[in-house]
Motif scaffolding. Structure first.
Motif, PDB file in Angstrom:
ATOM      1  N   VAL A 258      40.155  19.382  35.484  1.00  0.00           N
ATOM      2  CA  VAL A 258      40.200  19.647  36.933  1.00  0.00           C
ATOM      3  C   VAL A 258      39.241  20.800  37.213  1.00  0.00           C
ATOM      4  O   VAL A 258      39.302  21.845  36.550  1.00  0.00           O
ATOM      5  CB  VAL A 258      41.629  20.031  37.372  1.00  0.00           C
ATOM      6  CG1 VAL A 258      41.651  20.437  38.838  1.00  0.00           C
ATOM      7  CG2 VAL A 258      42.581  18.874  37.114  1.00  0.00           C
ATOM      8  N   TYR A 259      38.362  20.614  38.185  1.00  0.00           N
ATOM      9  CA  TYR A 259      37.415  21.686  38.523  1.00  0.00           C
ATOM     10  C   TYR A 259      38.124  22.823  39.253  1.00  0.00           C
ATOM     11  O   TYR A 259      39.164  22.615  39.894  1.00  0.00           O
ATOM     12  CB  TYR A 259      36.288  21.136  39.401  1.00  0.00           C
ATOM     13  CG  TYR A 259      35.318  20.274  38.629  1.00  0.00           C
ATOM     14  CD1 TYR A 259      34.514  20.835  37.645  1.00  0.00           C
ATOM     15  CD2 TYR A 259      35.219  18.916  38.878  1.00  0.00           C
ATOM     16  CE1 TYR A 259      33.625  20.048  36.921  1.00  0.00           C
ATOM     17  CE2 TYR A 259      34.336  18.127  38.165  1.00  0.00           C
ATOM     18  CZ  TYR A 259      33.534  18.699  37.177  1.00  0.00           C
ATOM     19  OH  TYR A 259      32.682  17.936  36.460  1.00  0.00           O
ATOM     20  N   PRO A 260      37.559  24.027  39.188  1.00  0.00           N
ATOM     21  CA  PRO A 260      38.172  25.160  39.892  1.00  0.00           C
ATOM     22  C   PRO A 260      38.245  24.913  41.402  1.00  0.00           C
ATOM     23  O   PRO A 260      37.380  24.237  41.956  1.00  0.00           O
ATOM     24  CB  PRO A 260      37.208  26.322  39.587  1.00  0.00           C
ATOM     25  CG  PRO A 260      36.434  25.906  38.393  1.00  0.00           C
ATOM     26  CD  PRO A 260      36.359  24.415  38.426  1.00  0.00           C
ATOM     27  N   ASP A 261      39.275  25.443  42.024  1.00  0.00           N
ATOM     28  CA  ASP A 261      39.398  25.407  43.481  1.00  0.00           C
ATOM     29  C   ASP A 261      39.304  26.847  43.965  1.00  0.00           C
ATOM     30  O   ASP A 261      40.253  27.636  43.824  1.00  0.00           O
ATOM     31  CB  ASP A 261      40.746  24.780  43.873  1.00  0.00           C
ATOM     32  CG  ASP A 261      40.922  24.734  45.393  1.00  0.00           C
ATOM     33  OD1 ASP A 261      40.162  25.420  46.103  1.00  0.00           O
ATOM     34  OD2 ASP A 261      41.826  24.013  45.854  1.00  0.00           O
ATOM     35  N   ASN A 262      38.159  27.179  44.553  1.00  0.00           N
ATOM     36  CA  ASN A 262      37.912  28.570  44.917  1.00  0.00           C
ATOM     37  C   ASN A 262      38.599  28.997  46.215  1.00  0.00           C
ATOM     38  O   ASN A 262      38.466  30.144  46.634  1.00  0.00           O
ATOM     39  CB  ASN A 262      36.401  28.843  44.971  1.00  0.00           C
ATOM     40  CG  ASN A 262      35.810  28.896  43.572  1.00  0.00           C
ATOM     41  OD1 ASN A 262      36.519  29.205  42.609  1.00  0.00           O
ATOM     42  ND2 ASN A 262      34.527  28.572  43.450  1.00  0.00           N
ATOM     43  N   ASP A 263      39.361  28.077  46.826  1.00  0.00           N
ATOM     44  CA  ASP A 263      40.201  28.496  47.966  1.00  0.00           C
ATOM     45  C   ASP A 263      41.438  29.225  47.467  1.00  0.00           C
ATOM     46  O   ASP A 263      42.114  29.908  48.227  1.00  0.00           O
ATOM     47  CB  ASP A 263      40.723  27.274  48.748  1.00  0.00           C
ATOM     48  CG  ASP A 263      39.617  26.607  49.532  1.00  0.00           C
ATOM     49  OD1 ASP A 263      38.576  27.250  49.718  1.00  0.00           O
ATOM     50  OD2 ASP A 263      39.803  25.442  49.929  1.00  0.00           O
ATOM     51  N   LEU A 264      41.747  29.010  46.194  1.00  0.00           N
ATOM     52  CA  LEU A 264      43.011  29.539  45.669  1.00  0.00           C
ATOM     53  C   LEU A 264      42.806  30.910  45.014  1.00  0.00           C
ATOM     54  O   LEU A 264      41.684  31.306  44.689  1.00  0.00           O
ATOM     55  CB  LEU A 264      43.586  28.558  44.637  1.00  0.00           C
ATOM     56  CG  LEU A 264      43.955  27.170  45.180  1.00  0.00           C
ATOM     57  CD1 LEU A 264      44.376  26.245  44.040  1.00  0.00           C
ATOM     58  CD2 LEU A 264      45.070  27.274  46.214  1.00  0.00           C
ATOM     59  N   SER A 265      43.922  31.597  44.820  1.00  0.00           N
ATOM     60  CA  SER A 265      43.874  32.904  44.142  1.00  0.00           C
ATOM     61  C   SER A 265      43.526  32.673  42.665  1.00  0.00           C
ATOM     62  O   SER A 265      43.532  31.535  42.183  1.00  0.00           O
ATOM     63  CB  SER A 265      45.240  33.585  44.231  1.00  0.00           C
ATOM     64  OG  SER A 265      46.162  32.893  43.396  1.00  0.00           O
ATOM     65  N   TYR A 266      43.317  33.774  41.947  1.00  0.00           N
ATOM     66  CA  TYR A 266      42.966  33.685  40.524  1.00  0.00           C
ATOM     67  C   TYR A 266      44.059  32.925  39.757  1.00  0.00           C
ATOM     68  O   TYR A 266      43.778  31.955  39.044  1.00  0.00           O
ATOM     69  CB  TYR A 266      42.807  35.107  39.973  1.00  0.00           C
ATOM     70  CG  TYR A 266      42.202  35.200  38.599  1.00  0.00           C
ATOM     71  CD1 TYR A 266      40.824  35.061  38.405  1.00  0.00           C
ATOM     72  CD2 TYR A 266      43.003  35.451  37.485  1.00  0.00           C
ATOM     73  CE1 TYR A 266      40.270  35.169  37.130  1.00  0.00           C
ATOM     74  CE2 TYR A 266      42.448  35.562  36.216  1.00  0.00           C
ATOM     75  CZ  TYR A 266      41.078  35.424  36.045  1.00  0.00           C
ATOM     76  OH  TYR A 266      40.533  35.531  34.791  1.00  0.00           O
ATOM     77  N   ALA A 267      45.328  33.338  39.972  1.00  0.00           N
ATOM     78  CA  ALA A 267      46.438  32.672  39.264  1.00  0.00           C
ATOM     79  C   ALA A 267      46.655  31.271  39.831  1.00  0.00           C
ATOM     80  O   ALA A 267      46.897  30.313  39.083  1.00  0.00           O
ATOM     81  CB  ALA A 267      47.716  33.504  39.382  1.00  0.00           C
ATOM     82  N   GLY A 268      46.564  31.133  41.161  1.00  0.00           N
ATOM     83  CA  GLY A 268      46.786  29.831  41.810  1.00  0.00           C
ATOM     84  C   GLY A 268      45.780  28.804  41.332  1.00  0.00           C
ATOM     85  O   GLY A 268      46.112  27.635  41.091  1.00  0.00           O
ATOM     86  N   ASN A 269      44.536  29.223  41.177  1.00  0.00           N
ATOM     87  CA  ASN A 269      43.500  28.305  40.704  1.00  0.00           C
ATOM     88  C   ASN A 269      43.770  27.857  39.270  1.00  0.00           C
ATOM     89  O   ASN A 269      43.555  26.695  38.927  1.00  0.00           O
ATOM     90  CB  ASN A 269      42.121  28.970  40.819  1.00  0.00           C
ATOM     91  CG  ASN A 269      41.042  28.128  40.172  1.00  0.00           C
ATOM     92  OD1 ASN A 269      40.979  26.919  40.384  1.00  0.00           O
ATOM     93  ND2 ASN A 269      40.211  28.760  39.353  1.00  0.00           N
ATOM     94  N   LEU A 270      44.266  28.783  38.448  1.00  0.00           N
ATOM     95  CA  LEU A 270      44.596  28.378  37.070  1.00  0.00           C
ATOM     96  C   LEU A 270      45.697  27.309  37.091  1.00  0.00           C
ATOM     97  O   LEU A 270      45.587  26.292  36.390  1.00  0.00           O
ATOM     98  CB  LEU A 270      45.044  29.595  36.243  1.00  0.00           C
ATOM     99  CG  LEU A 270      45.530  29.245  34.828  1.00  0.00           C
ATOM    100  CD1 LEU A 270      44.423  28.606  33.996  1.00  0.00           C
ATOM    101  CD2 LEU A 270      46.063  30.476  34.103  1.00  0.00           C
TER     102      LEU A 270
END
Ligand code: CMC
Length: 440
Positions: A189-201
């Motif tokens: 799954v590619y990173p989602d840069n709308d999310l926070s650091y932990a949320g994206n993980l």
């Protein structure tokens, strides 16, 4: 008349030496002048596990192990855990001050800018065995970044250093998530840069078919808090590896690979995985007494207990224990916590643990909370590595800027044979020494 130095009498020769004391330390090199004769090499300190040797000067993290105190750049860990985000703490650890609003916005944007990894990294991870441990993959993938960013070799260049720091902090969750998805046989799954650091993980680990992954806010905050607690811990085994490799002016990615390798061991970041295995094996509260008996006769260690520096309750363990109860309200109770609290209760009143000043460390409860949050066991040290990347890089950056830095090169006490005559093949007798048992 008091003076800030130390006078040593060498009883072998009757000679006296005075060596300066600075910050409560003497320089080991000052001992070299202590000799029995002109051709004597001079006195060395012997400290194979750095029990009483400061390997550097550092302004990043303060620990008072007797009192159970941990501070980053002067701020107590409990305040940072309660009031900050992980990226704020990473900035603090790296740059010495909490960021202003503008600095934080810039820092977060900078990290988001670097979350993606080159597609060839995916191919690299694809090449691993289907059930490869993600820490093994992480070691390799972090080291491989060195080949994608040859500019990282410019360790003396401040601009390049800052770029690599942002890249490494940003990419570590992506590498970790890819390592996990590979083992699961799931698409990356590619990173989602709308999310926070932990949320994206969480997104990269757990996204399924949904168009947009929405992290559970309780789990997102709990993970961020766990990252804060693991951000730095001064000169531990893996940080020492980071500094030692970095002292040769190797680039930060290969240095990170070495640090991750050091973290993997069950006496260090692998301890939370080992602690969960131990709790599972114990199985129920009524087996705790028998287990403790086995520990006391040396059959095994109580994983998640004891620490080289803390001779008191690890302040991070206290915070994790309290947070676990909050997380359980969302995830349901992890029954292993009852075995763990019973182990703690019995151990803390047992002479064996009291006399050795063994208390729960950060890894005693962290596995329990990770398990409740839905992480598989082999990911626990990986989560530790993601958070500690900030500390490793802060220590590496500090070292690169310290004019006293020279290549790390310990001395040894040679215990082998003296010079002897070469034995030709036909005259040799087999004298293979028995292998000593390793320490439990
Ligand atoms: N269970 C039972 N006995 C222990 C334990 C333990 N967990 N830890 C230390 N001891 C005993 C040890 O056997 C020794 O006893 P004796 O003096 O009779 O030989 C004494 O306590 C001193 O131990 P040590 O091994 O000399 O202590 P150390 O400072 O070299 O080791 C440690 C520190 C963390 C490696 C060790 O306490 C340990 O193995 N703990 C279990 C693993 C663990 O939880 N590691 C995570 C550490 S915190 C997070 C991190 O660093 O990543």
């Amino acid at each position: 008349m008091p003076s800030n130095d130390l006078t040593i009498t060498d009883n072998r020769t009757g000679k006296q030496y005075t060596v300066p004391i600075e910050n409560g330390t003497v320089r080991s090199l000052d001992l070299r002048q202590i000799k029995t004769s002109a051709d004597d090499f001079g006195l060395l300190g012997y400290d194979p596990s750095f029990d009483n040797t400061a390997s550097c000067k550092s302004a990043i993290t303060f620990i008072d192990g007797d009192k159970g105190i941990l501070r980053h750049r002067g701020y107590p860990i409990d305040e940072l855990a309660a009031k900050s985000t992980f990226l704020e703490v990473a900035y603090l650890v790296l740059y010495g001050e909490l960021p202003t609003k503008a600095e934080l916005a810039q820092w977060e944007a900078n990290i988001k800018d670097h979350t993606f990894v080159h597609e060839n990294i995916r191919k690299l991870i694809d090449a691993f065995q289907y059930d490869a441990h993600p820490m093994g993959i992480l070691v390799s993938a972090a080291g491989a970044l060195s080949t994608f960013y040859p500019d990282a070799k410019n360790v003396g260049n401040a601009e390049s250093r800052e770029l690599q720091i942002a890249r490494a902090i940003a990419k570590m969750p992506t590498l970790a998530a890819y390592a996990y998805r590979h083992r699961q046989g799931q698409p990356y799954v590619y990173p989602d840069n709308d999310l926070s650091y932990a949320g994206n993980l969480l997104n990269m680990l757990w996204k399924k078919g949904e168009l947009k992954y929405k992290p559970n806010p309780v789990l997102e905050r709990a993970l961020d808090l766990l990252f804060i607690l693991h951000a730095d811990h001064e000169q531990n085994c893996s940080t020492n590896a980071m500094r030692s490799i970095g002292s040769s002016q190797a680039d930060p990615y290969v240095s990170l690979a070495g640090a991750i390798g050091a973290l993997y061991g069950p006496l260090h970041g692998g301890a939370n995985e080992a602690a969960i295995n131990m709790l599972r094996r114990i199985g129920s509260k009524d087996k705790v007494n028998d287990f403790i008996k086995g520990v006391k006769v040396g059959n095994e260690r109580l994983m998640g207990f004891g620490h080289r520096v803390y001779k008191n309750y690890d302040p991070r363990a206290k915070i994790i224990r309290a947070t676990a109860e909050q997380v359980f309200e969302t995830t349901g109770r992890n029954p292993l916590i009852d075995i763990a609290t019973e182990l703690e209760r019995i151990a803390l009143q047992d002479e064996y643990f009291i006399s050795r000043r063994l208390y729960p460390n950060v890894d005693f409860y962290s596995g329990i909370i990770y398990q409740a949050m839905g992480f598989s066991m082999e990911m626990y040290p990986v989560l530790f590595a993601i958070a500690r990347t900030s500390g490793w890089l802060a220590q590496w950056r500090e070292m690169q800027m310290d004019p006293q830095t020279r290549i790390a090169r310990p001395r040894q006490v040679y215990t082998g044979p003296p010079v002897r005559a070469y034995v030709p093949l036909e005259h040799r007798n087999s004298a293979k020494p028995a292998q000593p048992a390793s320490k439990k």
